[in-house]
Design a protein around this motif. Structure first.
Motif, short mmCIF file in Angstrom:
data_model
loop_
_atom_site.label_atom_id
_atom_site.label_comp_id
_atom_site.label_asym_id
_atom_site.label_seq_id
_atom_site.Cartn_x
_atom_site.Cartn_y
_atom_site.Cartn_z
N GLU A 1 0.83 -1.20 0.00
CA GLU A 1 0.00 0.00 0.00
C GLU A 1 0.87 1.26 0.00
OE1 GLU A 1 -2.75 -0.13 3.18
OE2 GLU A 1 -4.07 -1.56 2.21
N GLY A 2 0.53 2.17 -0.88
CA GLY A 2 1.27 3.42 -0.98
C GLY A 2 2.33 3.42 -2.05
N ARG A 3 2.66 2.26 -2.60
CA ARG A 3 3.71 2.21 -3.63
C ARG A 3 3.17 2.70 -4.96
NH1 ARG A 3 8.39 -0.17 -2.25
NH2 ARG A 3 8.38 -1.41 -0.32
N ALA A 4 4.02 3.42 -5.67
CA ALA A 4 3.69 3.86 -7.02
C ALA A 4 3.94 2.71 -7.99
CB ALA A 4 4.51 5.07 -7.41
N VAL A 5 3.16 2.64 -9.06
CA VAL A 5 3.30 1.59 -10.06
C VAL A 5 3.25 2.20 -11.45
CG1 VAL A 5 2.21 -0.14 -8.55
CG2 VAL A 5 0.81 1.14 -10.18
N THR A 6 3.75 1.45 -12.42
CA THR A 6 3.66 1.82 -13.83
C THR A 6 2.93 0.70 -14.55
OG1 THR A 6 5.76 3.02 -13.71
CG2 THR A 6 4.93 2.45 -15.90
N ALA A 7 1.85 1.04 -15.27
CA ALA A 7 1.07 0.03 -15.99
C ALA A 7 1.86 -0.48 -17.19
CB ALA A 7 -0.26 0.61 -16.43
N GLU B 1 -0.98 -15.97 -15.06
CA GLU B 1 -1.70 -16.06 -16.34
C GLU B 1 -2.86 -15.06 -16.38
OE1 GLU B 1 -3.00 -20.00 -17.11
OE2 GLU B 1 -0.99 -20.83 -17.31
N ILE B 2 -3.17 -14.59 -17.59
CA ILE B 2 -4.27 -13.66 -17.83
C ILE B 2 -5.16 -14.25 -18.92
CG2 ILE B 2 -4.89 -11.33 -18.57
CD1 ILE B 2 -2.05 -10.47 -17.76
N ASP B 3 -6.47 -14.23 -18.69
CA ASP B 3 -7.42 -14.64 -19.74
C ASP B 3 -7.60 -13.45 -20.68
OD1 ASP B 3 -8.25 -17.34 -19.07
OD2 ASP B 3 -9.04 -16.46 -17.24
N PHE B 4 -6.81 -13.42 -21.74
CA PHE B 4 -6.80 -12.25 -22.60
C PHE B 4 -8.11 -12.08 -23.37
CE2 PHE B 4 -2.21 -12.39 -21.91
CZ PHE B 4 -1.97 -11.05 -21.71
N ALA B 5 -8.83 -13.19 -23.62
CA ALA B 5 -10.13 -13.05 -24.29
C ALA B 5 -11.09 -12.26 -23.40
CB ALA B 5 -10.70 -14.42 -24.63
N ASP C 1 3.41 -9.12 -15.84
CA ASP C 1 2.96 -8.69 -17.17
C ASP C 1 1.94 -7.56 -17.09
OD1 ASP C 1 4.55 -10.61 -18.43
OD2 ASP C 1 2.99 -12.14 -18.22
N VAL C 2 1.61 -7.12 -15.88
CA VAL C 2 0.57 -6.11 -15.70
C VAL C 2 1.13 -4.80 -15.15
CG1 VAL C 2 -1.62 -5.59 -14.53
CG2 VAL C 2 -1.13 -7.92 -15.29
N LEU C 3 1.97 -4.88 -14.11
CA LEU C 3 2.47 -3.71 -13.42
C LEU C 3 3.97 -3.82 -13.15
CD1 LEU C 3 -0.14 -3.27 -10.53
CD2 LEU C 3 -0.08 -1.99 -12.66
#
Length: 293
Positions: free
Chosen positions: A40-46, A63-67, A156-158
């Protein structure tokens, strides 16, 4: 000079010491000093465009369900775009999931939840935020919630400031196991549009995943849908849809015209997929408005 009584002097000294030891309020800028071991409080880059509301689902193995992701992005729109900065405002366990809020997302814009950090990076133009759900298939453990472990799952997200994602553990050699029997699990449901006028058409979509089936031997499933106003069902019996699907992520749609007599307000759409006696329900909200009479 007037001297303070000894008791008052000691109290003043203790108060001064307590104030000097109290942690300073965290800074809102990109270089905020967040304690090690916390998220909590940390900055992130998408690293990818993040959908609005509860649009991002990631599994515990990364894993991500890209569909499903693409459907969410198209229907909800993007909140935080690729390379934009945001801040983690809440991390919370719920069932088998770890909920990670960015810029207080997943709620009414501008409102933060109880005990939730109300930080928004000044350079972040889109402050609507989003909610990322990490599904482990079991209640998250303390090890799962460590910043490095979360960073690995969301690699793969942040990109999380100040946290290095360790590489995924190399799979150990193991004897081959037989393929599991075909099965299916529901991923999400959607009522589109989420705000519909009486007399207009509503698309009741069910997103699900099929495993272990093939094109030559697709899996037979029954998809169920029910609508509720409060706790009262709108259909005398759930609307069912039968079909056969091969392995992969699928979406099944059902067109429903909202009756002109429907009362304005919030409704629940509940969907589930039946296979081998196993049912797991998922819900979504939509609103009926008076327009269109």
């Amino acid at each position: 000079m007037t001297r303070k009584p000894p008791v008052l002097a000691i109290a003043a000294l203790l108060s001064s010491l307590l104030l000097s030891c109290a942690p300073a309020p965290p800074r809102a800028g990109p270089g905020a000093n967040v304690p090690e071991g916390t998220l909590e409080g940390r900055a992130v880059t998408a690293k990818i465009d993040l959908p609005l509301h509860k649009g991002m689902l990631v599994y515990g193995n990364g894993e991500i369900d890209f569909a499903v992701y693409r459907v969410k992005l198209e229907s909800l729109g993007s909140s935080i775009r690729r390379y934009e900065r945001a801040r983690i405002t809440q991390v919370k366990k719920k069932g088998n999931q770890l909920q990670i809020r960015l810029n207080s997302g997943g709620r009414t814009p501008g409102l933060a939840g109880r005990n939730e950090l109300r930080w928004i990076l000044p350079e972040q133009m889109n402050s609507l935020g989003t909610l990322i759900l990490v599904d482990y298939g079991h209640p998250p453990t303390l090890a799962d919630m460590q910043p490095a472990s979360v960073a690995r799952v969301l690699r793969d997200v942040l990109e999380i400031d100040g946290v290095s994602a360790p590489p995924a553990a190399a799979p150990s050699a193991a004897p081959a196991t037989p393929d599991p029997p075909p099965g299916a699990r529901i991923l999400s449901v959607e009522a589109r549009p989420s705000r519909v006028a009486r007399g207009k058409e509503l698309d009741l979509a069910v997103h699900f995943e099929v495993k272990g089936a093939s094109t030559g031997q697709p899996l037979g499933l029954t998809i169920h849908r029910q609508l509720y106003r409060g706790e009262d069902p709108l259909f005398s019996a759930p609307r069912t849809q039968q079909g056969h699907w091969s392995t992969g992520v699928h979406s099944a749609h059902f067109a429903f015209t909202v009756p002109s007599t429907a009362g304005p307000g919030l409704y629940r759409f509940k969907g589930w997929v039946s296979h081998n006696g196993k049912d797991e329900t998922v819900e979504a909200l939509f609103e009926v408005i008076a327009g269109g009479d």
